[in-house]
Design an enzyme around this catalytic site. Structure first.
Site, PDB file in Angstrom:
ATOM      1  N   ASN A  81     -35.247  23.385 -81.676  1.00  0.00           N
ATOM      2  CA  ASN A  81     -36.332  23.150 -82.620  1.00  0.00           C
ATOM      3  C   ASN A  81     -37.591  22.881 -81.796  1.00  0.00           C
ATOM      4  O   ASN A  81     -37.724  21.816 -81.209  1.00  0.00           O
ATOM      5  CB  ASN A  81     -35.978  21.942 -83.507  1.00  0.00           C
ATOM      6  CG  ASN A  81     -37.130  21.516 -84.392  1.00  0.00           C
ATOM      7  OD1 ASN A  81     -38.126  22.227 -84.521  1.00  0.00           O
ATOM      8  ND2 ASN A  81     -36.986  20.354 -85.016  1.00  0.00           N
ATOM      9  N   LYS A 125     -40.567  22.534 -82.826  1.00  0.00           N
ATOM     10  CA  LYS A 125     -41.574  21.700 -83.512  1.00  0.00           C
ATOM     11  C   LYS A 125     -42.965  22.350 -83.362  1.00  0.00           C
ATOM     12  O   LYS A 125     -43.055  23.573 -83.362  1.00  0.00           O
ATOM     13  CB  LYS A 125     -41.513  20.265 -82.986  1.00  0.00           C
ATOM     14  CG  LYS A 125     -40.082  19.718 -83.078  1.00  0.00           C
ATOM     15  CD  LYS A 125     -39.974  18.240 -82.910  1.00  0.00           C
ATOM     16  CE  LYS A 125     -38.504  17.835 -83.028  1.00  0.00           C
ATOM     17  NZ  LYS A 125     -38.324  16.375 -82.996  1.00  0.00           N
ATOM     18  N   HIS A 180     -36.016  18.567 -92.277  1.00  0.00           N
ATOM     19  CA  HIS A 180     -36.133  17.769 -91.051  1.00  0.00           C
ATOM     20  C   HIS A 180     -36.809  16.438 -91.386  1.00  0.00           C
ATOM     21  O   HIS A 180     -37.720  16.379 -92.214  1.00  0.00           O
ATOM     22  CB  HIS A 180     -36.929  18.530 -89.999  1.00  0.00           C
ATOM     23  CG  HIS A 180     -36.859  17.879 -88.652  1.00  0.00           C
ATOM     24  ND1 HIS A 180     -37.607  16.770 -88.340  1.00  0.00           N
ATOM     25  CD2 HIS A 180     -36.089  18.135 -87.569  1.00  0.00           C
ATOM     26  CE1 HIS A 180     -37.313  16.392 -87.102  1.00  0.00           C
ATOM     27  NE2 HIS A 180     -36.392  17.201 -86.615  1.00  0.00           N
ATOM     28  N   GLU A 188     -38.968  14.760 -89.948  1.00  0.00           N
ATOM     29  CA  GLU A 188     -40.432  14.717 -89.766  1.00  0.00           C
ATOM     30  C   GLU A 188     -41.139  15.284 -90.991  1.00  0.00           C
ATOM     31  O   GLU A 188     -42.232  14.839 -91.345  1.00  0.00           O
ATOM     32  CB  GLU A 188     -40.825  15.466 -88.482  1.00  0.00           C
ATOM     33  CG  GLU A 188     -40.439  14.653 -87.244  1.00  0.00           C
ATOM     34  CD  GLU A 188     -40.165  15.457 -85.991  1.00  0.00           C
ATOM     35  OE1 GLU A 188     -40.519  16.652 -85.937  1.00  0.00           O
ATOM     36  OE2 GLU A 188     -39.571  14.887 -85.058  1.00  0.00           O
ATOM     37  N   GLU A 203     -29.038  14.038 -88.060  1.00  0.00           N
ATOM     38  CA  GLU A 203     -30.033  13.588 -87.088  1.00  0.00           C
ATOM     39  C   GLU A 203     -30.507  12.180 -87.428  1.00  0.00           C
ATOM     40  O   GLU A 203     -31.387  12.010 -88.281  1.00  0.00           O
ATOM     41  CB  GLU A 203     -31.250  14.529 -87.096  1.00  0.00           C
ATOM     42  CG  GLU A 203     -30.926  15.953 -86.687  1.00  0.00           C
ATOM     43  CD  GLU A 203     -32.155  16.664 -86.130  1.00  0.00           C
ATOM     44  OE1 GLU A 203     -32.051  17.208 -85.036  1.00  0.00           O
ATOM     45  OE2 GLU A 203     -33.208  16.639 -86.787  1.00  0.00           O
ATOM     46  N   GLY A 246     -36.204  12.106 -80.305  1.00  0.00           N
ATOM     47  CA  GLY A 246     -37.287  11.976 -79.342  1.00  0.00           C
ATOM     48  C   GLY A 246     -37.359  10.618 -78.657  1.00  0.00           C
ATOM     49  O   GLY A 246     -38.338  10.310 -77.996  1.00  0.00           O
ATOM     50  N   SER A 251     -32.040  13.500 -79.377  1.00  0.00           N
ATOM     51  CA  SER A 251     -31.954  13.223 -77.942  1.00  0.00           C
ATOM     52  C   SER A 251     -30.746  13.875 -77.264  1.00  0.00           C
ATOM     53  O   SER A 251     -30.174  13.310 -76.328  1.00  0.00           O
ATOM     54  CB  SER A 251     -31.974  11.715 -77.679  1.00  0.00           C
ATOM     55  OG  SER A 251     -33.210  11.151 -78.093  1.00  0.00           O
TER      56      SER A 251
HETATM   57  P1  PGA Z   1     -34.998  15.650 -79.912  1.00  0.00           P
HETATM   58  O1  PGA Z   1     -35.315  16.229 -81.405  1.00  0.00           O
HETATM   59  O2  PGA Z   1     -33.871  16.491 -79.368  1.00  0.00           O
HETATM   60  O3  PGA Z   1     -36.285  15.839 -79.169  1.00  0.00           O
HETATM   61  O4  PGA Z   1     -34.606  14.227 -80.087  1.00  0.00           O
HETATM   62  C1  PGA Z   1     -34.291  16.648 -82.245  1.00  0.00           C
HETATM   63  C2  PGA Z   1     -34.852  17.141 -83.553  1.00  0.00           C
HETATM   64  O5  PGA Z   1     -35.822  16.553 -84.056  1.00  0.00           O
HETATM   65  O6  PGA Z   1     -34.342  18.121 -84.130  1.00  0.00           O
END
Ligand code: PGA
Length: 253
Positions: free
Chosen positions: A8, A10, A91, A93, A162, A168, A207
């Site tokens: 992803n 982003k 997601h 976010e 997630e 992150g 992560s």
């Molecule tokens: P990350 O993000 O691997 O940077 O923690 C995962 C995601 O948001 O899908």
């Protein structure tokens, strides 16, 4: 079914990054027992498809309506037209910053499928919910309300667990916590959709890195990963794909 490792990107990715996408596609070929995809910004999809022919490129969101007066939005048909094979929906976010509800996520999943896109549907709890001991109940309820009404087969849908606090941050749940959550999600999918539901791939995200991927893939009911930061460079992402190949029973050693 193969494990699925999806990146992803982003809100990262410019023309200058197309060679990196090509490199990830090229190096992924060494692991045919793993399904690999990159979900890139919508505006980069068409160029990514051209840079990496035959490699699966996905989107990160889709509008719930097939078309219409929705200024600034991108439809499932447009994503397909650009060459995307799948899209992420729900997601955290987007749930947080775009105020997307479970009902929105459900509608997006249904519209995407109706137009021919595969779907990665994300769920996950906040740190407050995890600390309160309500993580499993909360996430299962979120899944229930976000799932499409019907599932004609397992291949087009994946669910990504997630935990918001792991995205992150470098923090990861214990393997026991991941296993508990994935088992609960598997049970709910089976309850809702029978054998097709039981066969839906359940990805872990938050992560995931080369250093922890093998341990995570070894957990029961983990059928792959959704990877953010570590998917931006082949040097970080391909070892995760390699770990999935080993845990998928297709060891290359
Ligand atoms: P990350 O993000 O691997 O940077 O923690 C995962 C995601 O948001 O899908």
């Amino acid at each position: 079914m193969n494990k699925l490792v999806a990146g992803n990107w982003k809100m990262f990715g410019l023309s200058a990054d197309l060679p990196e996408i090509a490199a990830i596609a090229e190096q992924s070929r060494a692991y045919p027992a793993v399904d690999v995809a990159l979900c890139v910004p919508a505006i980069l999809i068409e160029r990514a498809v051209r840079a990496a022919p035959g490699f699966v490129i996905g989107a990160q969101d889709v509008h719930e309506a097939p078309y219409g007066a929705h200024t600034g939005s991108v439809s499932a048909g447009m994503l397909l037209d650009a060459g995307a094979h799948l899209t992420i929906v729900g997601h955290s976010e987007r749930r947080e910053f775009q105020r997307e509800s479970d009902a929105d996520v459900k509608a997006k999943a249904e519209t995407a499928r109706g137009c021919g896109l595969d779907v990665i549907l994300c769920v996950g709890e906040s740190l407050a919910v995890r600390v309160s001991g309500q993580a499993v109940a909360t996430v299962v309820a979120q899944l229930d309300a976000s799932l499409p009404a019907a599932l004609d087969g397992p291949a087009w849908l994946a669910v990504a667990y997630e935990p918001i606090w792991a995205i992150g941050t470098g923090k990861v749940p214990t393997t026991a916590e991941i296993g508990e959550m994935h088992a609960a999600l598997r049970a709910r999918l089976a309850e809702r959709f029978g054998s097709a539901g039981a066969a839906v791939r359940i990805l872990y995200g938050g992560s995931v890195k080369a250093a922890n991927a093998a341990e995570i893939f070894a957990v029961a009911d983990v059928d792959g990963a959704l990877v953010g930061g570590a998917s931006l460079k082949a040097v970080d992402f391909i070892p995760i794909v390699a770990a999935a190949a080993v845990e998928g029973g297709a060891a290359i050693a």
